[in-house]
Structure formats: C-alpha cells, structure tokens
Design a protein around this motif. Structure first.
Motif, PDB file in Angstrom:
ATOM      1  N   GLY A 134      28.802  -4.240  91.059  1.00  0.00           N
ATOM      2  CA  GLY A 134      29.802  -4.608  90.068  1.00  0.00           C
ATOM      3  C   GLY A 134      30.831  -5.580  90.639  1.00  0.00           C
ATOM      4  N   ARG A 135      31.612  -6.174  89.740  1.00  0.00           N
ATOM      5  CA  ARG A 135      32.656  -7.116  90.140  1.00  0.00           C
ATOM      6  C   ARG A 135      33.937  -6.843  89.357  1.00  0.00           C
ATOM      7  N   VAL A 136      35.049  -7.077  90.009  1.00  0.00           N
ATOM      8  CA  VAL A 136      36.352  -6.926  89.367  1.00  0.00           C
ATOM      9  C   VAL A 136      36.722  -8.240  88.692  1.00  0.00           C
ATOM     10  N   ARG A 137      37.021  -8.188  87.391  1.00  0.00           N
ATOM     11  CA  ARG A 137      37.398  -9.404  86.679  1.00  0.00           C
ATOM     12  C   ARG A 137      38.839  -9.783  86.972  1.00  0.00           C
ATOM     13  N   THR A 138      39.701  -8.797  87.014  1.00  0.00           N
ATOM     14  CA  THR A 138      41.104  -9.039  87.339  1.00  0.00           C
ATOM     15  C   THR A 138      41.670  -7.793  88.005  1.00  0.00           C
ATOM     16  N   GLY A 139      42.625  -7.996  88.911  1.00  0.00           N
ATOM     17  CA  GLY A 139      43.199  -6.869  89.632  1.00  0.00           C
ATOM     18  C   GLY A 139      42.368  -6.472  90.823  1.00  0.00           C
ATOM     19  N   ARG A 140      42.244  -5.175  91.068  1.00  0.00           N
ATOM     20  CA  ARG A 140      41.504  -4.674  92.226  1.00  0.00           C
ATOM     21  C   ARG A 140      40.857  -3.341  91.885  1.00  0.00           C
ATOM     22  N   PHE A 141      39.956  -2.913  92.768  1.00  0.00           N
ATOM     23  CA  PHE A 141      39.256  -1.646  92.544  1.00  0.00           C
ATOM     24  C   PHE A 141      39.934  -0.547  93.361  1.00  0.00           C
ATOM     25  N   LEU A 142      39.470   0.666  93.132  1.00  0.00           N
ATOM     26  CA  LEU A 142      39.993   1.814  93.861  1.00  0.00           C
ATOM     27  C   LEU A 142      39.714   1.666  95.360  1.00  0.00           C
ATOM     28  N   ASP A 143      40.647   2.102  96.179  1.00  0.00           N
ATOM     29  CA  ASP A 143      40.453   2.114  97.622  1.00  0.00           C
ATOM     30  C   ASP A 143      40.955   3.446  98.183  1.00  0.00           C
ATOM     31  N   ALA A 159      38.747  -1.715  78.447  1.00  0.00           N
ATOM     32  CA  ALA A 159      39.957  -2.540  78.426  1.00  0.00           C
ATOM     33  C   ALA A 159      40.154  -3.174  77.054  1.00  0.00           C
ATOM     34  N   ALA A 160      39.054  -3.647  76.444  1.00  0.00           N
ATOM     35  CA  ALA A 160      39.162  -4.272  75.125  1.00  0.00           C
ATOM     36  C   ALA A 160      39.609  -3.257  74.074  1.00  0.00           C
ATOM     37  N   ARG A 161      39.069  -2.047  74.114  1.00  0.00           N
ATOM     38  CA  ARG A 161      39.450  -1.040  73.116  1.00  0.00           C
ATOM     39  C   ARG A 161      40.883  -0.567  73.283  1.00  0.00           C
ATOM     40  N   LEU A 162      41.399  -0.650  74.498  1.00  0.00           N
ATOM     41  CA  LEU A 162      42.788  -0.253  74.735  1.00  0.00           C
ATOM     42  C   LEU A 162      43.753  -1.425  74.542  1.00  0.00           C
ATOM     43  N   GLY A 163      43.206  -2.586  74.178  1.00  0.00           N
ATOM     44  CA  GLY A 163      44.056  -3.749  73.906  1.00  0.00           C
ATOM     45  C   GLY A 163      44.575  -4.441  75.139  1.00  0.00           C
ATOM     46  N   LEU A 164      43.843  -4.359  76.251  1.00  0.00           N
ATOM     47  CA  LEU A 164      44.267  -4.989  77.498  1.00  0.00           C
ATOM     48  C   LEU A 164      43.308  -6.127  77.827  1.00  0.00           C
ATOM     49  N   ALA A 165      43.751  -7.349  77.597  1.00  0.00           N
ATOM     50  CA  ALA A 165      42.912  -8.506  77.898  1.00  0.00           C
ATOM     51  C   ALA A 165      42.992  -8.882  79.372  1.00  0.00           C
ATOM     52  N   GLY A 166      44.079  -8.553  80.030  1.00  0.00           N
ATOM     53  CA  GLY A 166      44.249  -8.886  81.435  1.00  0.00           C
ATOM     54  C   GLY A 166      45.413  -8.124  82.012  1.00  0.00           C
ATOM     55  N   LEU A 167      45.748  -8.422  83.268  1.00  0.00           N
ATOM     56  CA  LEU A 167      46.851  -7.759  83.959  1.00  0.00           C
ATOM     57  C   LEU A 167      47.886  -8.797  84.359  1.00  0.00           C
ATOM     58  N   PRO A 168      49.152  -8.427  84.363  1.00  0.00           N
ATOM     59  CA  PRO A 168      50.192  -9.380  84.785  1.00  0.00           C
ATOM     60  C   PRO A 168      50.041  -9.726  86.260  1.00  0.00           C
ATOM     61  N   VAL A 169      50.351 -10.970  86.588  1.00  0.00           N
ATOM     62  CA  VAL A 169      50.243 -11.431  87.979  1.00  0.00           C
ATOM     63  C   VAL A 169      51.540 -11.098  88.712  1.00  0.00           C
ATOM     64  N   GLY A 170      51.409 -10.378  89.798  1.00  0.00           N
ATOM     65  CA  GLY A 170      52.565 -10.092  90.637  1.00  0.00           C
ATOM     66  C   GLY A 170      53.464  -8.983  90.144  1.00  0.00           C
TER      67      GLY A 170
END
Length: 393
Positions: A134-143, A159-170
């Motif tokens: 798998g690949r992370v589209r935005t952000g990071r995975f569990l560590d 993410a789409a069903r929860l209304g989250l298109a992306g994550l804020p940068v920084g």
C-alpha cells in the motif's frame, strides 16, 4: 609437409576480405542483420516481459491471507501470537495483521452513534502497509510511536465518506470519533488493490486499540509475503503454524491467479525467444554460405596458383573456413551492437525496464562463429578438391 601457423593462417584467410571489401561488408551485413534481429526479438520482448512481470508482481503473486473459517458456531478466533509465529516461517519475508475492533467511527460526536457509514475500525500493525504493497496518499502511516496513541489512518473510501479530501500541511490533523474517544487523523491511504477492505477501514494502532477501544488482541486477517517460488509450500504449512491445535479453523487464500499468469507468461516468452533466435541464425548462415560458394567460383585461379605453389588441401580448406568464420564474426559483433542499440532505444521510448539478455548476446556471437564454420565447410571442401591444372585452366 609445410604448415601454416595461426598468424599466417589468419593473414591468408583475410585476403579475400581485404581485397573484396564491399562484398565482405555486404556478406557481414547479412549475418549482422540476423544477429541484430535475434537480439531485438529477444531483448524487446524480454523488456516487455519484465514490465508485465513487474505489473503482475504488484498484484500480489507472493502474497497470502489467512482468516478464521467463517460461519462456525461458536465463532473462530485466531491466536494472539499468530502473526509472530507466521513471521518465523523460513520463506516468509514479512507478516502483518489487522483485527476488527467492532467499534463505530463518526465524523463528530453530534452524528448518530449507530451510523458508522459502513466503515470498519481495524487495529493494525506498523508493517501492514509494506506487507500489502500500500501507499500513503497524504500524511503518514502508523509507526512505533503512533501505535500507542489515539491516531488513525483512513482508507481512501473511508476518508471520502467522512468528508476528508486531504490533511492540512504543517498543522494538526482533523479529529474523528471512534467509540467514546477522539482520534487524530494522521494519514490517508491510496486505494489498496491487494486488499480492497482496507479502503473502507480506519486503522488504529494495535496497542492503542487494546487500551482505548477494548480490543481483545485476536487478529482477524493475517497478511504475509513469501518467496514466490515457495508460496505453495508456505500455504500448506500456514494453518498448522497459526493454530497448531486446530489448523482446520484457519482458511488460507490460494496463491493469486496472477502467479499462474506470470509463470505462463515466462514459459510462452521463452519458447518464442528460442524459435525467433533459431530463425535469425538460419537466415544469416544461408547468406554466409551463399557468399562463400560464390567466392570459391570466382577465385578458382587463386586456388589453382596456391595449389601449384605447394599448398595442400588442408591449407586450402583452412583458408576458406577462416574467411567464413571471420565474416561471421564481423557480422556478429556489428549485429550485437546494432541489436543492443535498437533494444535500448525502444525500451526507453516505451518506459520499460531495459533487459539485454546477456546469454542471448553471447549465444548469438557463438552461433555466428559456428554458423560461419558450418556455412564455410562445403565451399572449403569444394575449393580443396580443385586440381591445380583444372583451376588454372
């Protein structure tokens, strides 16, 4: 009886090439086209095959999944230490797991507590993403750190069903409600072809699930990657490894259909390579043989003069075989360079991984020399049988 040393034999054998440069070039061109054709028809399909096999490998040809046998009463559970036991199997490269926490995820605490939007909350291991390609589209995975904290990674559909298109940068990520606990979203995944269920899942750390959502620690799906040539053997021992007491409680997916397709592709391409290479060498050999027969007919007076001056039949045969082999060697080297250049250019144009079959190149050169020797055998024997008086007349 006088003998010709290797150097003298080479000088004599190259006389025809030096004195008839255009004909020699045209003769070498014939076999060079044959060898170049052989490299092109092996190199380009090999590059195409490498691209196809890379695509098939991405479909999980070395991946297996193990789940509890469904529809048992009481329901079957896998042992808590099953992922660690699977990782100890020799050919296994990596093993991971997820577990259904039976929790509900909501966008906030004002939505219906029973409406989970058809999403599943899974406890996941930190190496899960590597195991399922798998690949992370935005952000990071569990560590190792986030596994113990209230953090969540969402699948693409979740993410789409929860209304989250992306994550804020920084900045801090949005929060979602899992059970009675707020979790911070730290990553969103791309679609996972090997495990579409993860697209509709929210992944939280294994330890965090135990502590925050009352997870019992039993995995529900075990993923693994193993050496491709050992995938059937691993599949056979997997149930007993996961649950030694009741291996019948474990259901293992059979190796991917893509694996069978990959092996069939390798076999069919190998047969095609051999047939095309043999045809190319045959065409080149016929061209050299034709050139040498004509050379004998045109150089009857030279042969007669050499015989009159004391050259015996063996030396005449050696002269023409040397010339034939030299012509083939010139064509083989030129054809190899031409074939490599053509294959490199085409693979670069198609964005394929470049594959130059070294064994095919070496076999082509060896085949060119052998072809030259075989093609020159009859003309050489014919030249050696000419009597000096007959040749000079």
């Amino acid at each position: 009886m006088s003998r010709l040393g290797p150097r003298d034999l080479l000088d004599v054998g190259l006389v025809g090439i030096r004195t008839r440069k255009l004909r020699a070039a045209l003769s070498a061109l014939g076999i060079s086209i044959g060898i170049a054709t052989m490299l092109v028809v092996t190199g380009i399909p090999a590059s195409s095959q490498a691209d196809l096999l890379r695509t098939l490998s991405a479909l999980g040809t070395n991946t297996l999944q193990a789940i509890p046998v469904p529809d048992r009463n009481p329901p079957v559970t896998l042992p808590e230490d099953a992922p660690a036991m699977v990782a100890r199997i020799g050919p296994v490269l990596t093993a991971s797991a997820v577990a259904n926490t039976h929790s509900v995820i909501r966008r906030n605490d004002r939505t219906d507590p029973a409406d989970g939007l058809g999403l599943t909350v899974l406890a996941g291991k930190a190496n899960l993403l590597t195991t399922v390609n798998g690949r992370v589209r935005t952000g990071r995975f569990l560590d190792a750190t986030s596994e113990t904290l209230p953090m969540v990674v969402l699948g693409s559909v979740a993410a789409a069903r929860l209304g989250l298109a992306g994550l804020p940068v920084g900045g801090a990520g949005p929060q979602v409600r899992i059970g009675d606990q707020w979790f911070t979203v730290i990553g969103i995944l791309d679609s996972v072809p090997l495990s579409p269920d993860l697209d509709r899942a929210a992944l939280i750390g294994w330890d965090a699930a135990r502590r925050l959502v009352r997870f019992d620690g039993h995995p529900t799906v075990i993923y693994l990657q193993a050496r491709e040539d050992q995938i059937e053997a691993v599949s056979a021992v997997l149930p007993a490894t996961i649950d030694p007491q009741k291996p019948s409680n474990v259901q293992v997916t059979r190796p991917s259909d893509a694996l069978a397709a990959k092996r069939a592709t390798q076999t069919s391409f190998s047969a095609l390579f051999l047939a095309l290479a043999a045809m190319a060498l045959l065409v080149g050999g016929i061209g050299v043989a034709n050139t040498m027969v004509i050379a004998v007919l045109e150089r009857r007076s030279e042969i007669g003069l050499r015989r009159a001056l004391g050259a015996h039949r063996g030396q005449i045969r050696a002269q023409f075989i040397t010339e034939s082999v030299a012509l083939s060697a010139m064509g083989g080297i030129a054809g190899t360079l031409l074939g490599v250049a053509a294959t490199t250019a085409y693979a670069w144009w198609r964005a394929w991984p470049l594959v130059i079959p070294v064994d095919a190149a070496l076999a082509g050169l060896a085949g060119a020399l052998l072809t030259g020797a075989v093609a020159g055998a009859y003309p050489a024997m014919r030249a050696a049988r000419l009597m000096p008086t007959e040749a000079l007349s």
